[in-house]
Design a protein around this motif. Structure first.
Motif, mmCIF file in Angstrom:
data_model
loop_
_atom_site.group_PDB
_atom_site.id
_atom_site.type_symbol
_atom_site.label_atom_id
_atom_site.label_comp_id
_atom_site.label_asym_id
_atom_site.label_seq_id
_atom_site.Cartn_x
_atom_site.Cartn_y
_atom_site.Cartn_z
ATOM 1 N N ARG A 148 0.826 -1.205 0.000
ATOM 2 C CA ARG A 148 0.000 0.000 0.000
ATOM 3 C C ARG A 148 0.865 1.262 0.000
ATOM 4 O O ARG A 148 0.450 2.309 -0.496
ATOM 5 C CB ARG A 148 -0.937 0.006 1.211
ATOM 6 C CG ARG A 148 -2.050 -1.016 1.080
ATOM 7 C CD ARG A 148 -3.268 -0.617 1.878
ATOM 8 N NE ARG A 148 -4.352 -1.580 1.667
ATOM 9 C CZ ARG A 148 -5.629 -1.305 1.837
ATOM 10 N NH1 ARG A 148 -5.977 -0.090 2.226
ATOM 11 N NH2 ARG A 148 -6.552 -2.216 1.630
ATOM 12 N N GLU A 149 2.055 1.178 0.584
ATOM 13 C CA GLU A 149 2.950 2.327 0.566
ATOM 14 C C GLU A 149 3.319 2.688 -0.875
ATOM 15 O O GLU A 149 3.329 3.863 -1.273
ATOM 16 C CB GLU A 149 4.224 2.048 1.372
ATOM 17 C CG GLU A 149 4.021 2.007 2.881
ATOM 18 C CD GLU A 149 3.367 0.702 3.347
ATOM 19 O OE1 GLU A 149 3.267 -0.247 2.537
ATOM 20 O OE2 GLU A 149 2.941 0.651 4.521
ATOM 21 N N GLU A 150 3.598 1.652 -1.685
ATOM 22 C CA GLU A 150 3.905 1.900 -3.093
ATOM 23 C C GLU A 150 2.683 2.430 -3.825
ATOM 24 O O GLU A 150 2.780 3.303 -4.701
ATOM 25 C CB GLU A 150 4.400 0.616 -3.756
ATOM 26 C CG GLU A 150 5.760 0.159 -3.262
ATOM 27 C CD GLU A 150 6.148 -1.196 -3.837
ATOM 28 O OE1 GLU A 150 7.222 -1.266 -4.450
ATOM 29 O OE2 GLU A 150 5.375 -2.160 -3.701
ATOM 30 N N LEU A 151 1.517 1.927 -3.452
ATOM 31 C CA LEU A 151 0.280 2.386 -4.086
ATOM 32 C C LEU A 151 0.060 3.874 -3.809
ATOM 33 O O LEU A 151 -0.342 4.630 -4.703
ATOM 34 C CB LEU A 151 -0.907 1.578 -3.563
ATOM 35 C CG LEU A 151 -2.291 1.975 -4.121
ATOM 36 C CD1 LEU A 151 -2.338 1.761 -5.631
ATOM 37 C CD2 LEU A 151 -3.386 1.162 -3.436
ATOM 38 N N ALA A 152 0.349 4.306 -2.574
ATOM 39 C CA ALA A 152 0.188 5.723 -2.246
ATOM 40 C C ALA A 152 1.082 6.585 -3.127
ATOM 41 O O ALA A 152 0.681 7.649 -3.603
ATOM 42 C CB ALA A 152 0.506 5.952 -0.765
#
Length: 901
Positions: free
Chosen positions: A887-891
């Motif tokens: 999710r960090e990469e998605l953000a």
């Protein structure tokens, strides 16, 4: 950007202010002693500091000490003692109490900081009472001083006793000096102009502004297409510059002025010579004040800190006093040449000013050097003095060298014609032929003219030299004959006849050098340079770099005697490194030359700046490349010493196309057609390849992939192996994988790390080997070839996609996205390779946006009236499309995406 005086911004002070603020924040320190020479902007820094400290909730009190108040008790503190009675001021204790009360009341509970400008002028009473206030922790203090011994030592003893720290205000660095210059002039500067201004003023803002005023008024600086460039001609200082010098000298004692003038006029005096003035203590004081500087060694010379002051002092000092000063440090008619970087040219100018009889050979050598280190006035003066000494033909050659360096080719050729027909000294005949050849090819004539001139030179040598057989192998003129052979090699290199050039060099290598040949050290250096150029063109990259580095070391080890070759050798060395893919080494070599004490300003602005831009373009930094290239092209249009303009225009068009700037790319292409006959045939072909590559990247808009293919075939048949290699690399990156086998075949024959990378890349392409392509991409990135790295990883991603290997494809996709993010501008054909959020469906984008903002799967499901499992399925597909796993990469992926479909 703030403006301190209504004319230009205050630049380069953030480090100084940061250091002061840090000191004031230290629990065990009570202030700072800020020391800087006159003109470094200490008063402006003090004003800026006050606003910074006030923003940090400190209360500042400004004290302005002046020479007129230096003998007035408490004169500088008068604004803070307006309520004090004469009885109060009669006692230092009562005055102290009055100030303590004032500062405490006025600070309103905030920390009180007293900022003292020109603290060296403080009267004894003010100095004493401020010292007590600091020791009692009532205030902290910031003292600004120019290094002159203070009238009162009390306050300054706070530094020696460890209560306050010292902060030195240095000159502006090159970047800040260029910023200030651009602000004053209203436009950017060419690299050489910025370098000249920064070095001449030593970064002193006051002197820099005075020099800018002088240079723009006299035409030393001229504006060309919005960029300020050096005209190549320098003038005596105008009154404003002279007045600045007078102000500096008026602040010196008689002994200080004597030492300063002698050092300035000489260009630099060794300690032993300086001792003859009997003013060693005075010299040390000038060193402490920053008016003189030493070379860092006890045997090295002492020089003026601001080189511009050399010509100002020369204009100020009367001829009689100048001669008297010279006699005080040198014997009559003594000529002891210092090294070039220790002031040789200034030394010789002073000697001529004083009527010293300088030997003609020394003057001719100095004239040649001066012409190549941007000192044309000195070069012409030395040549004229040599002519007066009987060296008419040789002096004409050196005068012509200046004219060629100023771009006056037609006049140069006319002047040399007489020398070539009448000179009797062998090397003078050859020098005239070489300069004529340079003038001809630089103005666009066919390189075959070089051989015609070399043959005519040979005929002339046979007329002026004794019979070769009778004279023996060591007879006079062997050096001249070797030089003519090298002139032929130069012609073959321009024509791209590398086999003939190599054969000519082999013949020279097989001959035994005569004593006269050994006395011409430039010839072995030129031989190395040509061997390096030929080796590089034939793909022997390691050999080329070794030869050129050796040539560079010979030049640097010549104590300045071969400095006239330094710019040319540096260009060839950097070019070889770039074309071998040694990008980091090329950047180091460029920086190494820029940091030298003596440089060619013309080369910094033109050829070397152009090569720096080529380096950046090959790294994929297209915007940086274009920003460097645009002013470099302006310089090359005026004077193209290394005939790089067509090549630079090709690279500029490629970079502009990569940035989507089609209008600029078209303009570069049109300009190329007007200069496409100048210079090396191989380099011209490579310039055309970059032009074609720019067009080939835009299908449907004049695509020139077929033209690029034709250029690759031309390079192969010529043969120009290095040019073919670069052209094939462009073709493959643009999508023509049919020629992968040829690049692999060629790269396997080349030397160097880049050749290995290209070989792995081409073999992987030919074999459709995705794993090998990823490895080649990693290797390309490690040597900073980012366009190739991005292309190889994108091709690997597509191959994984065709194989249905989703996991490997996602890993490759992440590499593609990261590498493309490192490029400045995209190669047009790569658009769409890296999948983006625009590939997501509307529902996927909606879910991805909510997840990126921190919503849980359950919260998303509730908000969108979906099941949690459905949300998880959508996110799984989103991660796959974007090549991410968290999710960090998605953000990070969703940041800035406005959802426009």
């Amino acid at each position: 950007m703030s403006r301190e005086d209504g004319h230009a911004p205050l630049v380069g002070v953030d480090r100084t202010i940061g250091a002061i603020v840090s000191t004031l924040s230290h629990p065990n320190l009570h202030g700072a002693l800020v020391v800087g020479e006159a003109g470094t902007g200490k008063s402006a820094i003090a004003r800026r500091l006050v606003s910074v400290l006030e923003a940090h909730q400190k209360k500042c009190f400004v004290v302005r000490a002046t020479a007129s108040l230096a003998d007035v008790p408490y004169g500088s503190l008068g604004p803070y003692l307006t309520e004090a009675t004469p009885q109060t001021l009669a006692s230092s204790l009562s005055a102290l109490r009055a100030l303590v009360a004032y500062f405490r009341a006025a600070s309103g509970g905030r920390e009180a900081v007293v900022v003292v400008d020109d603290a060296h002028y403080l009267d004894d009473d003010s100095s004493h009472i401020l010292t007590q206030l600091v020791i009692s922790r009532t205030i902290k203090v910031v003292l600004f001083s120019n290094g002159i011994p203070p009238r009162s030592g009390d306050l300054f003893s706070l530094y020696t006793d460890g209560f306050i720290s010292r902060v030195d205000v240095g000159g502006l660095n090159d970047t800040d000096a260029a910023r200030l210059s651009a602000a004053v002039l209203g436009g950017p500067l060419a690299r050489g102009a910025a370098h000249y201004l920064a070095r001449q003023s030593a970064g002193n803002p006051l002197m820099l502004r005075a020099l800018l005023e002088h240079s723009s008024a006299t035409g030393e600086l001229v504006e060309r297409s919005g960029v300020w460039c050096l005209s190549g001609r320098f003038h005596p200082p105008l009154p404003a510059l002279v007045d600045l010098g007078k102000t500096l000298l008026q602040g010196l004692s008689e002994q200080e002025r004597t030492v300063y003038e002698a050092v300035a006029l000489s260009g630099g005096l060794p300690q032993a010579r300086l001792a003859r003035l009997g003013e060693d203590a005075v010299a040390q004081q000038l060193l402490r004040r920053g008016l003189l500087r030493n070379s860092g060694t006890s045997a090295g010379p002492v020089r003026v800190a601001h080189p511009m002051m050399t010509r100002v002092v020369r204009a100020l000092v009367p001829a009689g006093r100048s001669a008297e000063l010279r006699r005080s440090v040198f014997d009559d008619d003594e000529v002891v040449l210092p090294a070039l970087h220790e002031g040789r040219l200034d030394y010789l100018n002073w000697a001529l000013d004083c009527g010293v009889d300088v030997p003609a050979p020394v003057l001719l050598q100095a004239a040649r050097t001066a012409a190549h280190v941007s000192s044309p006035e000195s070069a012409l003066r030395f040549a004229g003095a040599a002519r007066a000494g009987g060296e008419d033909d040789a002096a004409t050659v050196e005068e012509v060298r200046v004219r060629i360096n100023l771009g006056d080719y037609a006049v140069a050729v006319d002047m040399l014609e007489k020398v070539r027909g009448g000179a009797v000294r062998p090397m003078t005949v050859v020098d005239a032929a070489v300069l004529t050849a340079l003038a001809c090819v630089r103005r666009g004539e066919n390189p075959s003219a070089v051989h015609t001139l070399a043959d005519a030179c040979t005929a002339r040598l046979e007329a002026v030299l004794p019979d070769r057989a009778a004279a023996g192998p060591d007879g006079a003129g062997e050096a001249a004959r070797e030089a003519v052979a090298l002139l032929h090699v130069f012609g073959w290199i321009l024509e791209g006849q590398y086999a003939a050039a190599q054969a000519g060099l082999d013949v020279l290598d097989g001959t035994v050098r005569s004593a006269e040949s050994a006395a011409e050290p430039r010839l072995p250096v030129l031989g190395r340079v040509f061997r390096g150029v030929v080796s590089g063109a034939l793909g022997k990259c390691a050999t080329a770099i070794a030869e050129l580095r050796a040539a560079l070391e010979e030049v640097e080890g010549s104590a300045g005697d071969l400095e006239h070759l330094h710019p040319q050798v540096t260009v060839e060395y950097v070019s070889a490194l770039i074309h071998a893919g040694e990008f980091a080494a090329a950047a180091d070599a460029l920086d190494e030359y820029r940091q030298r004490p003596v440089v060619s300003l013309e080369y910094l602005s033109g050829p070397l700046a152009a090569l720096e831009a080529v380096l950046e373009a090959r790294r994929g930094r297209f915007r940086t490349a274009l920003q460097i290239l645009e002013p470099a092209l302006i310089s090359l249009r005026r004077l193209d010493s290394e005939m790089l303009l067509p090549y630079a225009l090709g690279v500029a068009s490629w970079a502009a196309n990569s940035l989507g700037e089609k209008g600029a790319a078209k303009a570069f292409e049109e300009e190329f057609s007007g200069v496409s006959s100048t210079g090396s045939r191989a380099l011209l072909l490579l310039g055309r390849a970059f032009l074609a590559a720019g067009g080939a990247g835009t299908p449907g808009e004049g695509s020139d992939l077929a033209g690029l293919q034709g250029l690759a075939e031309t390079a192969r048949s010529a043969p120009y192996p290095s040019c073919e290699k670069d052209t094939l690399e462009l073709l493959l990156v643009l999508g023509d994988t049919a020629r992968a086998w040829r690049l692999a075949e060629l790269a396997d024959q080349f030397e160097g790390t880049e050749a290995e990378v290209l070989s792995h890349y081409a073999h992987a392409l030919a074999d459709s080997d995705a794993e090998a392509l990823l490895m080649a991409a990693d290797e390309a990135e490690s040597i900073q070839k980012l366009p190739l790295a991005a292309d190889a990883s994108a091709r690997a991603m597509r191959l994984f996609d065709e194989r249905g290997d989703g996991r490997s494809r996602r890993l490759a996709l992440r590499a593609v996205r990261r590498r493309q993010s490192l490029l400045e501008g995209l190669l047009p054909h790569e658009e769409g390779d890296a999948r983006t959020t625009h590939e997501l469906t509307g529902r996927e984008w909606e879910i991805a946006k909510m997840a990126a903002e921190g919503a849980t799967n359950r919260a998303i499901a509730r908000a969108l009236v979906l099941s949690t499992r459905t949300v998880e399925g959508h996110l799984y597909r989103v991660y796959g499309k974007l090549g991410i796993t968290t999710r960090e990469e998605l953000a990070g992926e969703m940041a800035g995406d406005d959802g426009t479909r």
